[in-house]
Design a protein around this motif. Sequence first.
Motif, PDB file in Angstrom:
ATOM      1  N   PRO A  69       0.818  -1.216   0.000  1.00  0.00           N
ATOM      2  CA  PRO A  69       0.000   0.000   0.000  1.00  0.00           C
ATOM      3  C   PRO A  69       0.851   1.266   0.000  1.00  0.00           C
ATOM      4  O   PRO A  69       2.016   1.263   0.396  1.00  0.00           O
ATOM      5  N   LEU A  70       0.254   2.355  -0.441  1.00  0.00           N
ATOM      6  CA  LEU A  70       0.940   3.637  -0.485  1.00  0.00           C
ATOM      7  C   LEU A  70       1.311   4.105   0.916  1.00  0.00           C
ATOM      8  O   LEU A  70       0.577   3.877   1.887  1.00  0.00           O
ATOM      9  N   ALA A  71       2.461   4.780   1.011  1.00  0.00           N
ATOM     10  CA  ALA A  71       2.856   5.399   2.278  1.00  0.00           C
ATOM     11  C   ALA A  71       1.820   6.440   2.671  1.00  0.00           C
ATOM     12  O   ALA A  71       1.261   7.131   1.816  1.00  0.00           O
ATOM     13  N   ARG A  72       1.584   6.558   3.966  1.00  0.00           N
ATOM     14  CA  ARG A  72       0.558   7.488   4.427  1.00  0.00           C
ATOM     15  C   ARG A  72       0.706   7.775   5.911  1.00  0.00           C
ATOM     16  O   ARG A  72       1.395   7.067   6.644  1.00  0.00           O
ATOM     17  N   ALA A  73       0.015   8.822   6.345  1.00  0.00           N
ATOM     18  CA  ALA A  73      -0.054   9.174   7.764  1.00  0.00           C
ATOM     19  C   ALA A  73      -1.436   9.729   8.042  1.00  0.00           C
ATOM     20  O   ALA A  73      -2.124  10.212   7.143  1.00  0.00           O
ATOM     21  N   GLY A  74      -1.861   9.635   9.289  1.00  0.00           N
ATOM     22  CA  GLY A  74      -3.165  10.148   9.659  1.00  0.00           C
ATOM     23  C   GLY A  74      -4.312   9.257   9.236  1.00  0.00           C
ATOM     24  O   GLY A  74      -5.463   9.685   9.239  1.00  0.00           O
ATOM     25  N   HIS A  75      -4.022   8.016   8.882  1.00  0.00           N
ATOM     26  CA  HIS A  75      -5.046   7.068   8.462  1.00  0.00           C
ATOM     27  C   HIS A  75      -5.711   6.423   9.681  1.00  0.00           C
ATOM     28  O   HIS A  75      -5.297   6.647  10.820  1.00  0.00           O
ATOM     29  N   CYS A  76      -6.713   5.608   9.437  1.00  0.00           N
ATOM     30  CA  CYS A  76      -7.374   4.884  10.526  1.00  0.00           C
ATOM     31  C   CYS A  76      -7.409   3.404  10.170  1.00  0.00           C
ATOM     32  O   CYS A  76      -7.169   3.018   9.023  1.00  0.00           O
ATOM     33  N   VAL A  77      -7.697   2.570  11.155  1.00  0.00           N
ATOM     34  CA  VAL A  77      -7.695   1.125  10.940  1.00  0.00           C
ATOM     35  C   VAL A  77      -8.823   0.495  11.745  1.00  0.00           C
ATOM     36  O   VAL A  77      -9.146   0.941  12.849  1.00  0.00           O
ATOM     37  N   VAL A  78      -9.439  -0.528  11.168  1.00  0.00           N
ATOM     38  CA  VAL A  78     -10.428  -1.330  11.886  1.00  0.00           C
ATOM     39  C   VAL A  78     -10.129  -2.800  11.605  1.00  0.00           C
ATOM     40  O   VAL A  78      -9.524  -3.140  10.582  1.00  0.00           O
ATOM     41  N   SER A  79     -10.535  -3.662  12.518  1.00  0.00           N
ATOM     42  CA  SER A  79     -10.370  -5.104  12.316  1.00  0.00           C
ATOM     43  C   SER A  79     -11.709  -5.715  11.945  1.00  0.00           C
ATOM     44  O   SER A  79     -12.765  -5.278  12.415  1.00  0.00           O
ATOM     45  N   LEU A  80     -11.653  -6.730  11.072  1.00  0.00           N
ATOM     46  CA  LEU A  80     -12.857  -7.364  10.554  1.00  0.00           C
ATOM     47  C   LEU A  80     -12.718  -8.876  10.582  1.00  0.00           C
ATOM     48  O   LEU A  80     -11.599  -9.413  10.631  1.00  0.00           O
ATOM     49  N   ARG A  81     -13.847  -9.555  10.518  1.00  0.00           N
ATOM     50  CA  ARG A  81     -13.907 -11.013  10.448  1.00  0.00           C
ATOM     51  C   ARG A  81     -13.138 -11.647  11.604  1.00  0.00           C
ATOM     52  O   ARG A  81     -12.161 -12.355  11.421  1.00  0.00           O
ATOM     53  N   ASN A  82     -13.614 -11.333  12.816  1.00  0.00           N
ATOM     54  CA  ASN A  82     -13.006 -11.873  14.038  1.00  0.00           C
ATOM     55  C   ASN A  82     -11.515 -11.574  14.100  1.00  0.00           C
ATOM     56  O   ASN A  82     -10.683 -12.415  14.455  1.00  0.00           O
ATOM     57  N   ASP A  83     -11.182 -10.339  13.753  1.00  0.00           N
ATOM     58  CA  ASP A  83      -9.809  -9.809  13.859  1.00  0.00           C
ATOM     59  C   ASP A  83      -8.840 -10.442  12.877  1.00  0.00           C
ATOM     60  O   ASP A  83      -7.619 -10.322  13.051  1.00  0.00           O
ATOM     61  N   ARG A  84      -9.327 -11.075  11.830  1.00  0.00           N
ATOM     62  CA  ARG A  84      -8.400 -11.636  10.843  1.00  0.00           C
ATOM     63  C   ARG A  84      -7.860 -10.561   9.901  1.00  0.00           C
ATOM     64  O   ARG A  84      -6.697 -10.605   9.505  1.00  0.00           O
ATOM     65  N   TYR A  85      -8.705  -9.612   9.513  1.00  0.00           N
ATOM     66  CA  TYR A  85      -8.302  -8.615   8.532  1.00  0.00           C
ATOM     67  C   TYR A  85      -8.225  -7.227   9.157  1.00  0.00           C
ATOM     68  O   TYR A  85      -9.080  -6.842   9.947  1.00  0.00           O
ATOM     69  N   ALA A  86      -7.188  -6.485   8.769  1.00  0.00           N
ATOM     70  CA  ALA A  86      -7.063  -5.082   9.151  1.00  0.00           C
ATOM     71  C   ALA A  86      -7.351  -4.237   7.920  1.00  0.00           C
ATOM     72  O   ALA A  86      -6.701  -4.399   6.882  1.00  0.00           O
ATOM     73  N   LEU A  87      -8.326  -3.359   8.017  1.00  0.00           N
ATOM     74  CA  LEU A  87      -8.706  -2.499   6.911  1.00  0.00           C
ATOM     75  C   LEU A  87      -8.166  -1.098   7.208  1.00  0.00           C
ATOM     76  O   LEU A  87      -8.540  -0.481   8.202  1.00  0.00           O
ATOM     77  N   ILE A  88      -7.259  -0.618   6.354  1.00  0.00           N
ATOM     78  CA  ILE A  88      -6.576   0.659   6.569  1.00  0.00           C
ATOM     79  C   ILE A  88      -7.150   1.677   5.601  1.00  0.00           C
ATOM     80  O   ILE A  88      -7.099   1.493   4.380  1.00  0.00           O
ATOM     81  N   ILE A  89      -7.701   2.756   6.149  1.00  0.00           N
ATOM     82  CA  ILE A  89      -8.503   3.698   5.365  1.00  0.00           C
ATOM     83  C   ILE A  89      -7.950   5.108   5.493  1.00  0.00           C
ATOM     84  O   ILE A  89      -7.571   5.554   6.572  1.00  0.00           O
ATOM     85  N   GLY A  90      -7.945   5.813   4.352  1.00  0.00           N
ATOM     86  CA  GLY A  90      -7.657   7.236   4.361  1.00  0.00           C
ATOM     87  C   GLY A  90      -6.218   7.580   4.660  1.00  0.00           C
ATOM     88  O   GLY A  90      -5.290   6.831   4.384  1.00  0.00           O
ATOM     89  N   GLY A  91      -6.026   8.753   5.250  1.00  0.00           N
ATOM     90  CA  GLY A  91      -4.697   9.271   5.506  1.00  0.00           C
ATOM     91  C   GLY A  91      -4.249  10.194   4.389  1.00  0.00           C
ATOM     92  O   GLY A  91      -4.982  10.472   3.429  1.00  0.00           O
ATOM     93  N   GLY A  92      -3.030  10.698   4.507  1.00  0.00           N
ATOM     94  CA  GLY A  92      -2.470  11.581   3.497  1.00  0.00           C
ATOM     95  C   GLY A  92      -0.979  11.359   3.383  1.00  0.00           C
ATOM     96  O   GLY A  92      -0.369  10.676   4.212  1.00  0.00           O
ATOM     97  N   ASN A  93      -0.375  11.922   2.355  1.00  0.00           N
ATOM     98  CA  ASN A  93       1.071  11.763   2.140  1.00  0.00           C
ATOM     99  C   ASN A  93       1.782  13.106   2.052  1.00  0.00           C
ATOM    100  O   ASN A  93       2.781  13.258   1.348  1.00  0.00           O
TER     101      ASN A  93
END
Length: 325
Positions: A205-229
Amino acid sequence: RLITLKDGHTYSFGGKFSKTSKRANDTDLAVFRLVLLEGETTDDNVIKGAWIPVHGKGKRGPCARRSMSVTKVGKDGDVVVFGGEDGDRRYLNDCWRLDFKTMSWVACDENTIAVTGTSNNNNSSENKTSSTAVITPAARAEHVAIPWGRDKMIIFGGTGASFKCFDDLYALDISSGKWKAVSASSSSSSSSTTTTNTTTTSKIPLARAGHCVVSLRNDRYALIIGGGNNQNGVLETAILDLNEVKWITPENDDDVFTKFESPKFVGEGMSAVSFESMDGKESVLMTFGGYNGSCGNDLQVYKLPSEFPNAKRREKKMSSSSAGA
């Protein structure tokens, strides 16, 4: 940073006080607990609350800072604080654990132990006396951290010296206090069921900062959203398979299997939360706010397809509604 612990209370960690605040010159990381005031409600019949200062025990603890990660790790639900930016705009890479049972701060990794002269009771004598080089992530802020297994956590991204944005992954073993760089492969999930057709590349994935993260499917997947470069908001949403330690990426831009659409509004400082059914088969993702040239106040909602991330997603756009002032 806000986090809810085992006692059911919500805690606030860090941030910056206004210049007129009595606590503006505090040198220790500020921690507050939200206490609901039973019997006291607003005109809208909402229960009132009050933020109560929490003073961590221990000889040393984290200094005042902002934009650090705060993560609940381990069966006891201890809180791990890593990195951030202090009042002099210096980037940090120290790591501290708040022992939930005693509310005491403990140095959490080899680097912090060496610098502060404190010790982590979870570390063995072998780890303390090891002459091998100590691995520590570069000092950074505005990164994310997520629990990994029973007593580990993974960090991703952030910004550091010269405003450089990172695209690296590091994992911390809480029990040993050791960091390691994580090299995650990149595979298309559309071919994950057969080893002969699996495509592995070096795409990350692209380098970034200020993004957020959530876990899905009983903590198997980390979904990393947004941020800026430091130039633009990052539109790309990244999916990390924590079980197989690989990025789930499309083989090409037309691949709809893992081309996860981003919210309509993305930027730095977004918040996100996921809700899942007890069996983990149904998930709803919600994001709020963020900055991308201007501050947003959209509450955006997305229902993940039940097959996520292994099958063609439904053509259902992220909906949004103005939160208003």
